[in-house]
Design a protein around this motif. Sequence first.
Motif, mmCIF file in Angstrom:
data_model
loop_
_atom_site.group_PDB
_atom_site.id
_atom_site.type_symbol
_atom_site.label_atom_id
_atom_site.label_comp_id
_atom_site.label_asym_id
_atom_site.label_seq_id
_atom_site.Cartn_x
_atom_site.Cartn_y
_atom_site.Cartn_z
ATOM 1 N N ILE A 1 1.089 -1.185 -0.071
ATOM 2 C CA ILE A 1 0.037 0.074 0.001
ATOM 3 C C ILE A 1 0.700 1.096 0.139
ATOM 4 C CG2 ILE A 1 -1.838 1.219 1.179
ATOM 5 C CD1 ILE A 1 -2.865 -1.409 0.216
ATOM 6 N N GLU A 2 2.081 1.216 0.914
ATOM 7 C CA GLU A 2 2.866 2.674 0.996
ATOM 8 C C GLU A 2 3.679 2.763 -0.527
ATOM 9 O OE1 GLU A 2 4.961 1.796 4.677
ATOM 10 O OE2 GLU A 2 3.463 2.680 5.939
ATOM 11 N N GLU A 3 4.012 1.534 -0.876
ATOM 12 C CA GLU A 3 4.600 1.738 -2.304
ATOM 13 C C GLU A 3 3.766 2.217 -3.275
ATOM 14 O OE1 GLU A 3 6.881 -1.360 -5.655
ATOM 15 O OE2 GLU A 3 6.118 -2.076 -3.586
ATOM 16 N N GLY A 4 2.328 1.951 -3.242
ATOM 17 C CA GLY A 4 1.696 2.334 -4.524
ATOM 18 C C GLY A 4 1.238 3.757 -3.953
ATOM 19 N N TYR A 5 1.181 4.295 -2.765
ATOM 20 C CA TYR A 5 1.026 5.673 -2.383
ATOM 21 C C TYR A 5 2.275 6.390 -2.674
ATOM 22 C CZ TYR A 5 -2.877 4.754 1.139
ATOM 23 O OH TYR A 5 -4.039 4.693 1.842
ATOM 24 N N ALA A 6 3.496 5.955 -2.550
ATOM 25 C CA ALA A 6 4.682 6.639 -2.940
ATOM 26 C C ALA A 6 5.002 6.681 -4.401
ATOM 27 C CB ALA A 6 5.883 5.800 -2.261
ATOM 28 N N ASP A 7 4.496 5.912 -5.173
ATOM 29 C CA ASP A 7 4.575 5.952 -6.717
ATOM 30 C C ASP A 7 3.419 6.480 -7.349
ATOM 31 O OD1 ASP A 7 2.786 3.922 -7.201
ATOM 32 O OD2 ASP A 7 4.251 2.699 -7.948
ATOM 33 N N GLY A 8 2.363 6.977 -6.479
ATOM 34 C CA GLY A 8 1.267 7.698 -7.198
ATOM 35 C C GLY A 8 0.003 6.756 -7.767
ATOM 36 N N SER A 9 0.302 5.268 -7.753
ATOM 37 C CA SER A 9 -0.640 4.536 -8.253
ATOM 38 C C SER A 9 -1.829 4.424 -7.530
ATOM 39 C CB SER A 9 0.061 3.079 -8.803
ATOM 40 O OG SER A 9 0.566 2.524 -7.735
ATOM 41 N N PHE A 10 -1.571 4.498 -6.176
ATOM 42 C CA PHE A 10 -2.888 4.198 -5.251
ATOM 43 C C PHE A 10 -3.096 5.679 -4.647
ATOM 44 C CE2 PHE A 10 -1.684 -0.397 -4.004
ATOM 45 C CZ PHE A 10 -2.071 -0.962 -5.113
ATOM 46 N N ARG A 11 -4.418 5.940 -4.518
ATOM 47 C CA ARG A 11 -4.763 7.367 -3.831
ATOM 48 C C ARG A 11 -4.743 7.126 -2.453
ATOM 49 N NH1 ARG A 11 -10.649 7.631 -3.523
ATOM 50 N NH2 ARG A 11 -10.602 5.717 -3.967
ATOM 51 N N ASN A 12 -4.316 7.917 -1.910
ATOM 52 C CA ASN A 12 -3.913 7.936 -0.557
ATOM 53 C C ASN A 12 -5.270 8.073 0.210
ATOM 54 O OD1 ASN A 12 -3.432 8.171 2.319
ATOM 55 N ND2 ASN A 12 -1.442 9.109 1.868
ATOM 56 N N VAL A 13 -6.039 7.010 0.567
ATOM 57 C CA VAL A 13 -7.416 7.062 1.135
ATOM 58 C C VAL A 13 -7.327 6.637 2.651
ATOM 59 C CG1 VAL A 13 -8.204 5.886 -1.041
ATOM 60 C CG2 VAL A 13 -7.616 4.441 1.019
ATOM 61 N N GLY A 14 -6.134 6.877 3.180
ATOM 62 C CA GLY A 14 -6.102 6.588 4.542
ATOM 63 C C GLY A 14 -4.757 6.238 5.193
ATOM 64 N N SER B 1 -1.801 3.707 5.743
ATOM 65 C CA SER B 1 -1.584 2.163 5.105
ATOM 66 C C SER B 1 -1.646 0.963 5.922
ATOM 67 C CB SER B 1 -0.335 2.231 4.676
ATOM 68 O OG SER B 1 0.771 2.391 5.893
ATOM 69 N N ASP B 2 -1.874 1.316 7.386
ATOM 70 C CA ASP B 2 -2.014 -0.031 8.212
ATOM 71 C C ASP B 2 -3.528 -0.308 8.284
ATOM 72 O OD1 ASP B 2 -2.499 2.317 9.696
ATOM 73 O OD2 ASP B 2 -1.933 1.383 11.527
ATOM 74 N N ILE B 3 -4.402 0.915 8.201
ATOM 75 C CA ILE B 3 -6.022 0.705 8.114
ATOM 76 C C ILE B 3 -6.293 -0.014 7.087
ATOM 77 C CG2 ILE B 3 -8.227 1.888 8.248
ATOM 78 C CD1 ILE B 3 -6.826 3.895 10.134
ATOM 79 N N VAL B 4 -5.711 0.578 5.926
ATOM 80 C CA VAL B 4 -6.078 0.139 4.604
ATOM 81 C C VAL B 4 -5.775 -1.510 4.338
ATOM 82 C CG1 VAL B 4 -5.784 0.211 2.014
ATOM 83 C CG2 VAL B 4 -5.954 2.184 3.377
ATOM 84 N N ALA B 5 -4.848 -1.748 4.918
ATOM 85 C CA ALA B 5 -4.078 -3.091 5.132
ATOM 86 C C ALA B 5 -5.079 -4.349 5.722
ATOM 87 C CB ALA B 5 -2.586 -3.272 5.540
ATOM 88 N N TYR B 6 -5.409 -3.590 6.987
ATOM 89 C CA TYR B 6 -6.570 -4.341 7.740
ATOM 90 C C TYR B 6 -7.611 -4.413 7.148
ATOM 91 C CZ TYR B 6 -3.309 -3.254 11.519
ATOM 92 O OH TYR B 6 -1.902 -3.127 12.602
ATOM 93 N N GLY B 7 -8.045 -3.502 6.345
ATOM 94 C CA GLY B 7 -9.414 -3.521 5.626
ATOM 95 C C GLY B 7 -9.258 -4.552 4.578
ATOM 96 N N VAL B 8 -8.262 -4.692 3.853
ATOM 97 C CA VAL B 8 -8.046 -5.756 2.700
ATOM 98 C C VAL B 8 -8.075 -7.039 3.258
ATOM 99 C CG1 VAL B 8 -6.116 -6.700 1.209
ATOM 100 C CG2 VAL B 8 -6.532 -4.303 1.459
ATOM 101 N N LEU B 9 -7.057 -7.286 4.390
ATOM 102 C CA LEU B 9 -7.208 -8.631 5.239
ATOM 103 C C LEU B 9 -8.616 -9.019 5.653
ATOM 104 C CD1 LEU B 9 -3.535 -8.165 6.747
ATOM 105 C CD2 LEU B 9 -4.424 -9.703 4.640
ATOM 106 N N GLY B 10 -9.193 -8.210 6.061
ATOM 107 C CA GLY B 10 -10.558 -8.155 6.642
ATOM 108 C C GLY B 10 -11.641 -8.545 5.832
#
Length: 172
Positions: free
Chosen positions: A110-123, A125-134
């Motif tokens: 997620i952080e890599e995607g934020y850093a290179d601009g391919s992912f929107r920073n929606v919040g 990265s740990d919360i996004v990761a918990y959401g994905v795994l959830g």
Amino acid sequence: MTAVADEMGVDRASLYYYVSSKEALFDDVVRAAVDRNYEIAQQIEQSALAPRAKLRDLVMLLMASYGEHYPLFYIFIRENMSDAGHQRAQWSKDMRRVNRKTTDMVIAIIEEGYADGSFRNVGPSDIVAYGVLGVLGWTHRWYRPDQSEASAEQIGRTYAEMIVTGLETPAH
């Protein structure tokens, strides 16, 4: 243990020579599957793939593995790792460590995607990761390989598409 011995074509006493209990057998089988998933996830996370492809591949891997190792992973996901008995304390600690490392890999993607601009920073990265795994973890509430019209692979592709397209920036 009787069913396992019958399936293997050995008597129960022979099986108990190698495995002390059904819990120990469960723990060993789950540990092998979790370790395999972790190794593949690590290869995905460390690859030169774009974050989008990494996250897609990881989601699909984890869902396919859930289907492949059902009902073991069903039981594992429902397991309260912090409340394992004394005899299973080391196993529980090891599984929590691997789970944490897997979560860290998702966070890194997620952080890599934020850093290179391919992912929107929606919040965070740990919360996004918990959401994905959830999303993946909640599947145990409704998915049964022998009853579902969709395969674990189809579900994984759907989850991956939903998650990745929800994160990616319009230009990517």
